[in-house]
Design an enzyme around this catalytic site. Structure first.
Site, mmCIF file in Angstrom:
data_model
loop_
_atom_site.group_PDB
_atom_site.id
_atom_site.type_symbol
_atom_site.label_atom_id
_atom_site.label_comp_id
_atom_site.label_asym_id
_atom_site.label_seq_id
_atom_site.Cartn_x
_atom_site.Cartn_y
_atom_site.Cartn_z
ATOM 1 N N SER A 1 -3.183 0.737 -15.059
ATOM 2 C CA SER A 1 -1.731 0.597 -15.053
ATOM 3 C C SER A 1 -1.339 -0.344 -16.184
ATOM 4 O O SER A 1 -1.847 -1.462 -16.269
ATOM 5 C CB SER A 1 -1.266 0.023 -13.712
ATOM 6 O OG SER A 1 0.108 -0.280 -13.791
ATOM 7 N N HIS B 1 1.256 -2.129 -16.922
ATOM 8 C CA HIS B 1 1.958 -3.412 -16.744
ATOM 9 C C HIS B 1 1.019 -4.541 -16.345
ATOM 10 O O HIS B 1 1.419 -5.709 -16.306
ATOM 11 C CB HIS B 1 3.161 -3.285 -15.798
ATOM 12 C CG HIS B 1 2.868 -3.213 -14.336
ATOM 13 N ND1 HIS B 1 2.891 -4.326 -13.526
ATOM 14 C CD2 HIS B 1 2.571 -2.165 -13.530
ATOM 15 C CE1 HIS B 1 2.627 -3.950 -12.276
ATOM 16 N NE2 HIS B 1 2.418 -2.644 -12.252
ATOM 17 N N CYS C 1 2.792 -6.180 -3.651
ATOM 18 C CA CYS C 1 3.224 -4.954 -2.979
ATOM 19 C C CYS C 1 3.350 -5.139 -1.476
ATOM 20 O O CYS C 1 3.878 -4.272 -0.792
ATOM 21 C CB CYS C 1 2.249 -3.835 -3.275
ATOM 22 S SG CYS C 1 1.946 -3.675 -5.025
ATOM 23 N N GLY D 1 -0.174 2.985 -11.804
ATOM 24 C CA GLY D 1 -1.500 2.934 -11.181
ATOM 25 C C GLY D 1 -1.517 3.656 -9.844
ATOM 26 O O GLY D 1 -2.491 4.326 -9.492
HETATM 27 C C1 LIG Z 1 -1.036 -3.277 -9.477
HETATM 28 C C2 LIG Z 1 -2.156 -2.507 -8.918
HETATM 29 C C3 LIG Z 1 -2.019 -1.150 -8.595
HETATM 30 C C4 LIG Z 1 -0.696 -0.416 -8.688
HETATM 31 O O1 LIG Z 1 -0.274 -0.193 -9.992
HETATM 32 P P1 LIG Z 1 1.270 0.221 -10.208
HETATM 33 O O2 LIG Z 1 1.334 0.580 -11.652
HETATM 34 O O3 LIG Z 1 2.078 -0.974 -9.877
HETATM 35 O O4 LIG Z 1 1.525 1.383 -9.327
HETATM 36 C C5 LIG Z 1 -3.111 -0.480 -8.116
HETATM 37 N N1 LIG Z 1 -4.288 -1.096 -7.947
HETATM 38 C C6 LIG Z 1 -4.471 -2.381 -8.242
HETATM 39 C C7 LIG Z 1 -5.805 -3.006 -8.057
HETATM 40 C C8 LIG Z 1 -3.404 -3.141 -8.731
HETATM 41 O O5 LIG Z 1 -3.588 -4.432 -9.000
#
Ligand SMILES: *Cc1c(COP(=O)(O)O)cnc(C)c1O
Length: 401
Positions: free
Chosen positions: A201, A203, A327, A74
């Site tokens: 994303s 996951h 994060c 993401g």
């Molecule tokens: C988890 C998340 C991301 C980041 O996605 P990754 O695949 O972990 O880089 C970005 N935006 C939101 C709203 C998220 O919840």
């Protein structure tokens, strides 16, 4: 690794990989390892599965498969969208976004600021909502892109994206949305939303970490962020992550199938969890709008104590939850999202996000509700903030009415 039962209330951080997804992926980790760009049959057969997955992911958001670019995550999707809009409009050096975006946006925009770009971070209201008129007024002739998330990962608050996209269209500005939190929870339809670009994303929807996608609407000028080979129609270099793309495709099907369950059963569990906490544990407040919100997320402030302490005791009981976003865990700063909503630093530091999912059961909610009140009472009994905090909190409550 420790295999004891875990009680997982952190689905906005990541989700369990669905067994169906693992099953779909395994052949591409064992027998079908050819390079999809190769000209021989062993490669071409693999390429066909990449394209099948692309169709499934496109179907999830009602797009054309040619509008889907697979990325690594993401974060890459968000970075790429903004990078492309700036590169496609060299004369435009302004970005419009919000104060409550994921760090994947905020940090990238801060980086760009240092490189001479101008960024407006729109504030939010106390319930986490956005002032649409302010957004409209903040679009400038030199705005290259408006990037606004659809649903917030910390509070679940949903922004009125259709309205925002309509404003951007009327002003001829590219609109990108971080929709990472929405699959399986909201009905995704890029035609209805009217956005130019959208990030997901895998996951966050029961596929593995390390695979994402960016939707780019047909006829949108797109300049790649990862530059190399001609994969993804020249829009993202790098040999395709075939097993993960295939897993993402299967997960997209599951997300569509679970939409109903998420909005009935899971919403019911979330509501029961939240209502029970708010009515039985004193000095608790919901953060964020009650109505315009994802069905799985609840963010609650427990006054006079630190979220980190609660999380530690929950962890000892096998319960996974989080304060803010995964994060930013480890940083001592209170959540930037809750701070932007006007919460005091101490209330923000005492806030916890519970995020449910398709595997959450009623028994797991019972287990959490059995353990939580004791944990809160125990921590409050030793909290130095309590005596003075009670008075401060009353003042705060009065001043907000
Ligand atoms: C988890 C998340 C991301 C980041 O996605 P990754 O695949 O972990 O880089 C970005 N935006 C939101 C709203 C998220 O919840």
């Amino acid at each position: 690794m420790d295999q004891r039962k875990i009680y997982y209330f952190d689905n906005n951080a990541t989700t369990r990989v669905a067994p169906e997804v693992v099953t779909a992926m395994v052949p591409f980790l064992s027998d079908f390892w050819g390079n999809p760009s190769s000209a021989y049959q062993f490669g071409k057969a693999v390429a066909k599965h990449v394209e099948d997955a692309r169709e499934k992911v496109a179907a999830l958001i009602n797009a054309d498969p040619r509008e889907i670019i697979f990325t690594s995550c993401g974060t890459e999707s968000n970075n790429s969208a903004i990078h492309s809009a700036l590169a496609a409009h060299p004369g435009k050096r302004h970005i419009l976004t919000t104060t409550v975006e994921h760090s994947a946006n905020i940090k990238f925009c801060e980086f760009l600021q240092k490189r001479g770009y101008e960024v407006t971070f729109l504030p939010v209201e106390f319930d986490g909502s956005l002032d649409i008129h302010l957004l409209e007024k903040s679009i400038r002739p030199d705005t290259a892109i408006v990037s606004v998330m659809w649903a917030n990962n910390e509070t679940g608050v949903i922004f009125p994206l259709e309205e925002i996209a309509a404003i951007c269209r009327s002003k001829g500005v590219t609109i990108h949305t971080d929709a990472v939190q929405t699959p399986g929870k909201l009905k995704l339809d890029v035609a209805e939303l009217g956005v130019d670009m959208l990030s997901l994303s895998a996951h966050k929807l029961h596929a593995p970490k390390g695979i994402g996608m960016l939707y780019v609407k047909r006829r949108t000028k797109y300049l790649p962020y990862v530059i190399g080979g001609s994969q993804e129609r020249g829009r993202r270099g790098g040999t395709e992550n075939v097993p993960y793309i295939v897993g993402f495709g299967r997960a997209a099907e599951l997300a569509m199938a679970s939409l109903e369950d998420e909005n009935t059963r899971v919403r019911g569990l979330r509501d029961r969890l939240e209502k029970t906490i708010l009515t039985t544990i004193p000095n608790t407040v919901r953060n964020g709008s009650q109505d315009s919100r994802l069905p799985n997320t609840s963010n609650i402030a427990f006054d006079f104590i630190e979220a980190e302490a609660i999380l530690m005791l929950l962890d000892q009981a096998g319960i996974c939850a989080s304060s803010g976003s995964a994060c930013t865990t480890g940083s001592l700063d209170p959540s930037h999202v809750l701070t932007a909503m006007g919460l005091s630093a101490s209330r923000a530091r005492g806030s916890i996000r519970f995020s449910l999912g398709m595997y959450t059961t009623s028994e797991e909610v019972d287990y959490l509700l059995k353990h939580l009140p004791g944990i809160i009472a125990k921590l409050r009994a030793v909290s130095p903030e309590k005596a003075t905090g009670a008075a401060a909190n009353r003042v705060e409550a009065v001043s907000r009415t």
